[in-house]
Enzyme design. Structure first.
Site, PDB file in Angstrom:
ATOM      1  CG  HIS A 196      -0.304   0.060   2.442  1.00  0.00           C
ATOM      2  ND1 HIS A 196      -0.874  -0.912   3.568  1.00  0.00           N
ATOM      3  CD2 HIS A 196       0.979   0.410   2.956  1.00  0.00           C
ATOM      4  CE1 HIS A 196       0.006  -0.862   4.784  1.00  0.00           C
ATOM      5  NE2 HIS A 196       0.932   0.022   4.241  1.00  0.00           N
ATOM      6  CG  HIS A 203       0.540   3.510   7.935  1.00  0.00           C
ATOM      7  ND1 HIS A 203      -0.528   3.379   7.168  1.00  0.00           N
ATOM      8  CD2 HIS A 203       1.629   2.880   7.436  1.00  0.00           C
ATOM      9  CE1 HIS A 203       0.062   1.887   6.613  1.00  0.00           C
ATOM     10  NE2 HIS A 203       1.144   1.950   6.490  1.00  0.00           N
ATOM     11  CG  HIS A 255       8.038  -1.979   4.400  1.00  0.00           C
ATOM     12  ND1 HIS A 255       7.122  -3.006   4.553  1.00  0.00           N
ATOM     13  CD2 HIS A 255       7.289  -1.051   4.523  1.00  0.00           C
ATOM     14  CE1 HIS A 255       6.134  -2.358   4.891  1.00  0.00           C
ATOM     15  NE2 HIS A 255       6.132  -1.146   4.818  1.00  0.00           N
ATOM     16  CD  GLU A 304       2.680  -1.781   6.328  1.00  0.00           C
ATOM     17  OE1 GLU A 304       2.578  -0.689   7.024  1.00  0.00           O
ATOM     18  OE2 GLU A 304       3.092  -2.093   5.296  1.00  0.00           O
TER      19      GLU A 304
END
Ligand code: DHB
Ligand code: FE
Length: 282
Positions: A12, A59, A195, A242
């Site tokens: 995303h 977030h 990531h 995530e």
């Protein structure tokens, strides 16, 4: 009765929102990533789901560090988007399905999942970018389904375990299948794969771990529950947590799924980008 037709996964990354805005679909950097979506859009065009359960991690737009729900479910008629500072154009509100939302919340709480119910919720790039990838022009695409946003905490430790995420998905499946209306449902898990955006390991990506996760999520999601949260951060990076969203999505699909589409590309921005379509066995 409601049916669950399949699951979708997508990274995303906010930069994707800007690449969509600037129509960089054929740009050499972006093309291998965007090319993963048209076959999935064809499948969506054919099946036309009524509802998308969008499992994402907020977030800092909907919730902040002062109030961080472990699991939150939207129960609003619409969900607004706001400027998060990434430079992505702000989108129009996304239509919800409060009746289905409350049914899910009732069922999850009866199953002993403690939920934060949100009658107002701003949705961030974790929710909006995948919507735009699967339904171009979203939320102004006439085929775009109504949405129920579900956010889990991957931002502030302690975060849920991979087992809890899979179990959440299983309870969500029970909730959805007990909904009496004839609605076709697709379940999205957004975020990941590996990531890390901050600290000494910023830019860290782990291709072999990502590929293992993409394989096991299809055939053996239970095996992935043996990965501890510490190990997940080590192997997938601080934001690779995530992957919990993918586990929640997978739990909602039942034992057997058919992997119809799969794309993996590194790097997109700072991330190992994974895209999958998992169809539920009839
Ligand atoms: C990036 C990835 C994310 O998942 C996110 O929430 C923000 C940024 C990135 O790769 O740039
Ligand atoms: Fe993210």
């Amino acid at each position: 009765m409601a049916t669950i037709i399949g699951g979708l996964t997508s990274s995303h990354i906010p930069a994707v929102g800007n690449a969509i805005h600037n129509k960089l679909f054929d740009d050499p950097y972006w093309k291998p990533f965007f090319d993963g979506y048209p076959p999935i859009r064809e499948w969506l065009d054919h099946h036309k789901p009524d509802v998308a359960i969008n499992i994402y991690n907020d977030h800092g737009l909907g919730f902040f560090l002062d109030r961080m729900p472990t699991f939150a479910i939207g129960a609003a008629a619409e969900y607004r988007n706001e400027d998060e500072g990434w430079g992505i154009p702000k989108l129009d509100p996304f239509p919800g399905d409060p009746e289905l939302s409350w049914h899910i919340i009732e069922s999850m709480v009866a199953d002993e999942f403690d939920i934060t119910s949100c009658q107002e919720l701003a949705v961030d790039h974790g929710f909006t970018v995948p919507m735009q990838l699967f339904w171009p022009g979203a939320p102004n695409n006439p085929d775009m389904p109504r949405t129920v946003p579900i956010s889990a905490n991957t931002v502030q430790h302690p975060i849920p375990t991979l087992k809890r995420a899979l179990d959440f998905g299983k309870a969500l499946r029970k909730a959805l299948l007990s909904y009496p209306k004839d609605v076709k449902i697709v379940v999205m898990g957004t975020g990941g794969l590996s990531h890390q955006l901050d600290g000494q390991r910023a830019g860290f990506i782990n291709k072999s771990f990502d590929q293992m996760c993409m394989e096991k999520i299809v055939t053996a999601p239970e095996e992935l529950t043996h990965i501890s949260r510490r190990e997940l951060v080590e192997k997938a990076g601080a934001q690779g947590t995530e992957f919990l969203m993918w586990m929640m999505m997978r739990g909602a699909l039942g034992d057997t799924v058919v992997p119809l589409e799969k794309n993996y590309h590194i790097p997109i921005s700072n991330t190992g980008a994974g895209t999958m379509l998992l169809e539920c066995a009839a």
